[in-house]
Scaffold this motif. Structure first.
Motif, PDB file in Angstrom:
ATOM      1  N   ARG A  64       0.840  -1.206   0.000  1.00 41.93           N
ATOM      2  CA  ARG A  64       0.000   0.000   0.000  1.00 41.93           C
ATOM      3  C   ARG A  64       0.875   1.256   0.000  1.00 41.93           C
ATOM      4  NH1 ARG A  64      -5.147  -0.059   2.140  1.00 41.93           N
ATOM      5  NH2 ARG A  64      -4.558  -1.842   3.444  1.00 41.93           N
ATOM      6  N   GLU A  65       1.905   1.245   0.815  1.00 40.92           N
ATOM      7  CA  GLU A  65       2.823   2.376   0.915  1.00 40.92           C
ATOM      8  C   GLU A  65       3.543   2.629  -0.406  1.00 40.92           C
ATOM      9  OE1 GLU A  65       5.528   5.277   2.876  1.00 40.92           O
ATOM     10  OE2 GLU A  65       3.520   4.514   3.317  1.00 40.92           O
ATOM     11  N   ILE A  66       4.037   1.576  -1.011  1.00 41.26           N
ATOM     12  CA  ILE A  66       4.811   1.725  -2.247  1.00 41.26           C
ATOM     13  C   ILE A  66       3.932   2.232  -3.384  1.00 41.26           C
ATOM     14  CG2 ILE A  66       6.094   0.432  -4.002  1.00 41.26           C
ATOM     15  CD1 ILE A  66       7.038  -1.358  -1.576  1.00 41.26           C
ATOM     16  N   LEU A  67       2.714   1.707  -3.482  1.00 37.82           N
ATOM     17  CA  LEU A  67       1.797   2.179  -4.522  1.00 37.82           C
ATOM     18  C   LEU A  67       1.411   3.640  -4.299  1.00 37.82           C
ATOM     19  CD1 LEU A  67      -0.542  -0.928  -4.942  1.00 37.82           C
ATOM     20  CD2 LEU A  67       1.232  -0.142  -6.515  1.00 37.82           C
ATOM     21  N   ALA A  68       1.211   4.020  -3.045  1.00 38.83           N
ATOM     22  CA  ALA A  68       0.873   5.420  -2.748  1.00 38.83           C
ATOM     23  C   ALA A  68       2.021   6.344  -3.146  1.00 38.83           C
ATOM     24  CB  ALA A  68       0.544   5.575  -1.265  1.00 38.83           C
ATOM     25  N   ARG A  69       3.245   5.911  -2.906  1.00 37.83           N
ATOM     26  CA  ARG A  69       4.407   6.715  -3.308  1.00 37.83           C
ATOM     27  C   ARG A  69       4.452   6.878  -4.830  1.00 37.83           C
ATOM     28  NH1 ARG A  69       9.571   4.988   0.468  1.00 37.83           N
ATOM     29  NH2 ARG A  69       8.530   5.183   2.490  1.00 37.83           N
ATOM     30  N   PHE A  70       4.191   5.795  -5.532  1.00 32.31           N
ATOM     31  CA  PHE A  70       4.187   5.867  -6.992  1.00 32.31           C
ATOM     32  C   PHE A  70       3.103   6.820  -7.482  1.00 32.31           C
ATOM     33  CE2 PHE A  70       2.462   4.581 -11.088  1.00 32.31           C
ATOM     34  CZ  PHE A  70       3.599   4.578 -11.881  1.00 32.31           C
ATOM     35  N   LEU A  71       1.919   6.743  -6.902  1.00 31.81           N
ATOM     36  CA  LEU A  71       0.815   7.595  -7.345  1.00 31.81           C
ATOM     37  C   LEU A  71       1.114   9.071  -7.094  1.00 31.81           C
ATOM     38  CD1 LEU A  71      -2.349   5.554  -6.279  1.00 31.81           C
ATOM     39  CD2 LEU A  71      -1.347   5.780  -8.562  1.00 31.81           C
ATOM     40  N   LEU A  72       1.842   9.371  -6.027  1.00 25.34           N
ATOM     41  CA  LEU A  72       2.191  10.769  -5.771  1.00 25.34           C
ATOM     42  C   LEU A  72       3.086  11.308  -6.884  1.00 25.34           C
ATOM     43  CD1 LEU A  72       1.963  13.193  -3.843  1.00 25.34           C
ATOM     44  CD2 LEU A  72       4.088  12.406  -2.774  1.00 25.34           C
ATOM     45  N   LEU A  73       4.117  10.559  -7.243  1.00 21.66           N
ATOM     46  CA  LEU A  73       4.974  11.002  -8.344  1.00 21.66           C
ATOM     47  C   LEU A  73       4.183  11.056  -9.647  1.00 21.66           C
ATOM     48  CD1 LEU A  73       7.650  11.760  -9.638  1.00 21.66           C
ATOM     49  CD2 LEU A  73       8.231   9.326  -9.736  1.00 21.66           C
ATOM     50  N   SER A  74       3.360  10.063  -9.868  1.00 22.43           N
ATOM     51  CA  SER A  74       2.581   9.997 -11.102  1.00 22.43           C
ATOM     52  C   SER A  74       1.663  11.198 -11.251  1.00 22.43           C
ATOM     53  CB  SER A  74       1.756   8.706 -11.130  1.00 22.43           C
ATOM     54  OG  SER A  74       1.042   8.583 -12.336  1.00 22.43           O
ATOM     55  N   VAL A  75       1.032  11.610 -10.164  1.00 21.48           N
ATOM     56  CA  VAL A  75       0.077  12.714 -10.257  1.00 21.48           C
ATOM     57  C   VAL A  75       0.789  14.044 -10.489  1.00 21.48           C
ATOM     58  CG1 VAL A  75      -0.177  13.498  -7.845  1.00 21.48           C
ATOM     59  CG2 VAL A  75      -2.174  13.372  -9.324  1.00 21.48           C
ATOM     60  N   VAL A  76       1.999  14.181  -9.974  1.00 21.75           N
ATOM     61  CA  VAL A  76       2.778  15.393 -10.248  1.00 21.75           C
ATOM     62  C   VAL A  76       3.151  15.455 -11.727  1.00 21.75           C
ATOM     63  CG1 VAL A  76       4.976  16.560  -9.815  1.00 21.75           C
ATOM     64  CG2 VAL A  76       3.647  15.665  -7.899  1.00 21.75           C
ATOM     65  N   LEU A  77       3.610  14.338 -12.269  1.00 22.49           N
ATOM     66  CA  LEU A  77       3.992  14.313 -13.683  1.00 22.49           C
ATOM     67  C   LEU A  77       2.779  14.419 -14.597  1.00 22.49           C
ATOM     68  CD1 LEU A  77       6.771  11.564 -13.756  1.00 22.49           C
ATOM     69  CD2 LEU A  77       6.979  14.011 -13.290  1.00 22.49           C
ATOM     70  N   ASP A  78       1.630  13.970 -14.128  1.00 23.13           N
ATOM     71  CA  ASP A  78       0.403  13.973 -14.928  1.00 23.13           C
ATOM     72  C   ASP A  78      -0.072  15.383 -15.278  1.00 23.13           C
ATOM     73  OD1 ASP A  78      -0.520  11.286 -15.477  1.00 23.13           O
ATOM     74  OD2 ASP A  78      -2.535  12.026 -15.109  1.00 23.13           O
ATOM     75  N   GLN A  79       0.549  16.383 -14.682  1.00 20.56           N
ATOM     76  CA  GLN A  79       0.191  17.766 -15.003  1.00 20.56           C
ATOM     77  C   GLN A  79       0.770  18.193 -16.355  1.00 20.56           C
ATOM     78  OE1 GLN A  79       0.268  20.128 -10.855  1.00 20.56           O
ATOM     79  NE2 GLN A  79       1.995  18.754 -11.071  1.00 20.56           N
ATOM     80  N   GLY A  80       1.563  17.319 -16.960  1.00 21.68           N
ATOM     81  CA  GLY A  80       2.191  17.627 -18.236  1.00 21.68           C
ATOM     82  C   GLY A  80       1.205  17.638 -19.392  1.00 21.68           C
ATOM     83  N   PRO A  81       1.685  17.941 -20.607  1.00 21.28           N
ATOM     84  CA  PRO A  81       0.801  18.229 -21.740  1.00 21.28           C
ATOM     85  C   PRO A  81       0.213  17.024 -22.461  1.00 21.28           C
ATOM     86  CG  PRO A  81       3.086  18.488 -22.388  1.00 21.28           C
ATOM     87  CD  PRO A  81       3.101  18.203 -20.920  1.00 21.28           C
ATOM     88  N   ASP A  82       0.781  15.841 -22.276  1.00 24.55           N
ATOM     89  CA  ASP A  82       0.320  14.660 -23.019  1.00 24.55           C
ATOM     90  C   ASP A  82       0.241  13.491 -22.048  1.00 24.55           C
ATOM     91  OD1 ASP A  82      -0.276  12.787 -25.070  1.00 24.55           O
ATOM     92  OD2 ASP A  82       1.861  12.319 -25.288  1.00 24.55           O
ATOM     93  N   ILE A  83      -0.936  13.259 -21.490  1.00 30.40           N
ATOM     94  CA  ILE A  83      -1.065  12.276 -20.410  1.00 30.40           C
ATOM     95  C   ILE A  83      -0.668  10.867 -20.850  1.00 30.40           C
ATOM     96  CG2 ILE A  83      -2.727  11.129 -18.886  1.00 30.40           C
ATOM     97  CD1 ILE A  83      -4.014  13.849 -18.438  1.00 30.40           C
ATOM     98  N   PRO A  84      -1.110  10.366 -22.013  1.00 28.42           N
ATOM     99  CA  PRO A  84      -0.631   9.028 -22.417  1.00 28.42           C
ATOM    100  C   PRO A  84       0.892   8.967 -22.525  1.00 28.42           C
ATOM    101  CG  PRO A  84      -2.502   9.683 -23.758  1.00 28.42           C
ATOM    102  CD  PRO A  84      -2.100  10.894 -22.978  1.00 28.42           C
ATOM    103  N   GLY A  85       1.485  10.027 -23.053  1.00 26.19           N
ATOM    104  CA  GLY A  85       2.939  10.073 -23.154  1.00 26.19           C
ATOM    105  C   GLY A  85       3.607  10.127 -21.792  1.00 26.19           C
TER     106      GLY A  85
END
Length: 406
Positions: A64-85
């Motif tokens: 649970r902890e490791i997945l939550a850490r991944f999602l935090l980084l993922s959501v920060v990067l998801d602010q970029g211009p091309d979500i699939p990319g």
């Protein structure tokens, strides 16, 4: 001027229809965690997360902890211009780093210890994704493939592209990786197998947690994350991947606000949601509608300015008032006393309360409709849109499409 609202039944139908559409898209429009190599054993052969093993240890931390850490980084990067990319990029960098024993979600410090390798992989995988995605992205956005760039920074004008990979790597990758790292360091003599999860779930509600993700004095991400991304993290954590272990109302599927981004704002404006609660003149006064400032001298809809704005029309539905008070007092937990006026952004929670749909379903529906049908130009795909029978702009007021942009 306050006037009697006759549209409340229309709004209910609209909100439920959007949530119904989103309910069918729950996993489809989210990061594919099963494609991340170090997480593959977290899933069964059918790609389903093994929820009964979320508290199992994977190194020093729970799954649970490791997945939550991944999602935090993922959501920060998801602010970029091309979500699939962006999602392919994050997957490819993560897999490459783990193959080199740089285990950034198990040992956050690895990213910085091997910073040269981390930066090299970011550059290399960005170039690979650009080759695959640039032409597709350019066609969808009426742009030039040479402008494809996932490196971005915050500026007074909002998100902007940058060329400096170190700036991007430290600010967009490093800051979210530092949150669990600092929490680990702050444990001192205490023991914990999921310090980041315990931090997240220490707040009274997920809505409060979403604010503290950005604003917390010690652990807040600050300019590395926006309001929309904070709420997206909460949606993933509670709704999409069901990582939360908390069951009380403050962590229910109605316990966080839907982020009103450009996609959401465009769909809700054209469909008639916003104009059911205030007049166009009100939105102009609030600078939500900025006349002549859109592309081609259309009127620009600055959706983020809706935040905190109150309903200007009279709602005589007692159940709506009752549900609204329940939402803000017991689920969002952002007030101690019943409010005198309803906030527009919290109406979807109010309508969906105690139904089979949560605010995550509603947001998923907005994302799907906004990206697949309700395009930000004067020729959206109305004939195939799931809202075609309800949409105000399609059926009565085409000028809401022609004259406004987000």
């Amino acid at each position: 001027m306050v006037e009697k609202m006759s549209e409340i039944d229309f709004v209910k139908k609209l909100v439920f229809k959007i949530a119904e559409v989103g309910h069918q898209r729950k996993i489809m429009d989210s990061p594919s965690l099963a494609d991340i190599e170090p997480f593959r054993h977290f899933f069964d052969r059918n790609g389903n997360l093994k929820y009964d093993e979320l508290n199992s240890m994977d190194g020093a931390w729970t799954r649970r902890e490791i997945l939550a850490r991944f999602l935090l980084l993922s959501v920060v990067l998801d602010q970029g211009p091309d979500i699939p990319g962006v999602r392919d990029f994050l997957k490819n960098v993560t897999n490459a780093l783990y193959r080199k024993e740089i285990r950034i979600f198990h040992r956050s410090l690895d990213f910085f210890r091997e910073l040269n390798i981390s930066i090299d992989e970011i550059l290399d995988k960005h170039n690979s994704v650009k080759k695959l995605r640039a032409k597709i992205w350019a066609k969808l956005n009426n742009s030039n493939p040479s402008k494809y760039n996932l490196f971005f920074a915050q500026s007074p004008r909002g998100i902007i592209s940058i060329n400096q990979v170190l700036d991007y790597g430290i600010h967009r990758w490093g800051v979210p990786l530092c949150v669990p790292l600092l929490l680990e360091k702050d444990l001192g003599e205490k023991e914990s197998t999921q310090p980041f999860v315990e931090y997240l779930e220490s707040f009274e509600s997920s809505e409060i947690m979403s604010k503290e993700l950005k604003n917390h004095e010690r652990y807040g991400l600050g300019s590395a994350i926006g309001n929309k991304a904070c709420h997206l993290f909460v949606k993933w954590y509670i709704h999409t991947f069901s990582l939360s272990s908390k069951k009380e109302d403050g962590w229910s599927k109605w316990s966080f606000e839907v982020p009103f981004d450009s996609n959401a704002g465009r769909v809700l404006f054209r469909a008639g949601f916003f104009t059911s609660f205030a007049d166009l003149e009100d939105y102009e006064d609030w600078e939500v509608i900025q006349k002549g400032k859109g592309k081609g001298k259309t009127h620009y809809i600055r959706v983020t300015n809706i935040r905190g704005k109150k309903v200007q029309k009279d709602i005589e539905d007692e159940k709506i008032i009752e549900n609204y008070n329940n939402v803000v007092l017991n689920h969002l937990k952002i007030r101690k006393k019943p409010p005198t006026k309803l906030e527009i952004q919290q109406i979807p929670n109010t309508i969906l309360l105690n139904s089979k749909f949560g605010i995550g379903d509603f947001d998923d529906g907005l994302i799907y409709i906004g990206t697949k049908f309700c395009f930000n130009h004067e020729k959206p795909d109305c004939k195939n849109c799931p809202l075609k029978d309800l949409c105000l702009s399609k059926n009565k007021k085409p000028e809401l499409i022609k004259n406004y942009r987000t």
